[in-house]
Design an enzyme around this catalytic site. Sequence first.
Site, short mmCIF file in Angstrom:
data_model
loop_
_atom_site.label_atom_id
_atom_site.label_comp_id
_atom_site.label_asym_id
_atom_site.label_seq_id
_atom_site.Cartn_x
_atom_site.Cartn_y
_atom_site.Cartn_z
N HIS A 129 -4.26 1.03 7.69
CA HIS A 129 -2.92 1.63 7.70
C HIS A 129 -2.85 2.82 6.73
O HIS A 129 -2.34 3.89 7.09
CB HIS A 129 -1.90 0.56 7.33
CG HIS A 129 -0.48 1.03 7.29
ND1 HIS A 129 0.46 0.61 8.21
CD2 HIS A 129 0.17 1.87 6.45
CE1 HIS A 129 1.62 1.19 7.93
NE2 HIS A 129 1.47 1.95 6.86
N GLU A 130 -3.38 2.64 5.52
CA GLU A 130 -3.27 3.72 4.53
C GLU A 130 -4.15 4.91 4.90
O GLU A 130 -3.76 6.06 4.71
CB GLU A 130 -3.62 3.21 3.12
CG GLU A 130 -2.74 2.09 2.61
CD GLU A 130 -1.24 2.33 2.79
OE1 GLU A 130 -0.80 3.49 2.65
OE2 GLU A 130 -0.51 1.36 3.09
N HIS A 169 -2.47 7.04 7.34
CA HIS A 169 -1.54 7.97 6.68
C HIS A 169 -2.26 9.24 6.23
O HIS A 169 -1.73 10.34 6.35
CB HIS A 169 -0.92 7.33 5.43
CG HIS A 169 0.31 6.51 5.68
ND1 HIS A 169 1.47 7.04 6.18
CD2 HIS A 169 0.58 5.21 5.45
CE1 HIS A 169 2.40 6.10 6.27
NE2 HIS A 169 1.88 4.97 5.83
N GLN A 178 3.18 9.92 1.31
CA GLN A 178 4.46 9.21 1.29
C GLN A 178 5.31 9.58 0.07
O GLN A 178 6.50 9.31 0.06
CB GLN A 178 4.25 7.69 1.33
CG GLN A 178 3.65 7.24 2.67
CD GLN A 178 3.48 5.73 2.70
OE1 GLN A 178 2.50 5.21 2.19
NE2 GLN A 178 4.45 5.04 3.28
N CYS A 194 6.01 -0.30 7.53
CA CYS A 194 5.60 0.87 6.76
C CYS A 194 6.79 1.31 5.92
O CYS A 194 7.91 1.40 6.44
CB CYS A 194 5.17 1.99 7.70
SG CYS A 194 4.73 3.52 6.82
N LEU A 195 6.56 1.61 4.65
CA LEU A 195 7.64 2.06 3.77
C LEU A 195 8.27 3.35 4.27
O LEU A 195 9.41 3.65 3.94
CB LEU A 195 7.12 2.26 2.34
CG LEU A 195 6.63 0.99 1.63
CD1 LEU A 195 5.99 1.36 0.30
CD2 LEU A 195 7.76 0.00 1.43
N GLY A 223 0.83 -1.19 0.00
CA GLY A 223 0.00 0.00 0.00
C GLY A 223 0.87 1.24 0.00
O GLY A 223 2.05 1.19 0.39
NI NI Z 1 2.77 3.09 5.74
#
Ligand code: NI
Length: 165
Positions: free
Chosen positions: A130-131, A134, A51, A88-89, A46
């Site tokens: 999660h997204e 963000h 991000q 998480c990226l 995701g």
């Molecule tokens: Ni993330």
Amino acid sequence: MAIFPIRTFGDPVLRLRTTRVEVFDGALRRLVEDMIETMYDAPGVGLAAPQIGVSKRVCVFDAGEGPRVLVNPEIVDVSGMWSFDEGCLSVPGYYWTIERPAFARAVGQDLDGAPVEYAGEELLGRVLQHEIDHLNGMLLIQRLDRPTRKAALRDLRNPAGGSAE
Ligand code: NI
């Protein structure tokens, strides 16, 4: 299409609450194409627009059924609980066991502005939560219990490991 650098912990754009998308145009389509390419390149399941530095209410994900996009999403229903090792990226290299609802339903819009809904358990339910976190300016660190969060923040702010030298 282009692959963008992924913003990481400490970048203020990750803490902003995003603004809603009002115009469903070619620019939105290109943003989403870039997000999907960046997500697969990372690789991740995701990616949210902040991000890649864009504070708009857009996220993409692939929970195993191909790329999906949600514009202006909100979580409207959750149930159950599930513990999962979540990463998480934007916090690369870290995974924490985080308990969240197992099932989530999100409503939003597609690239044309039409209503769309995604709902699922386990990985899909987790990715949606999660997204959308963000998009509300929240990182998974804020989902940790207090002592784990304190230790994580100490690590992230001082990756050398606490030396005073
Ligand atoms: Ni993330």
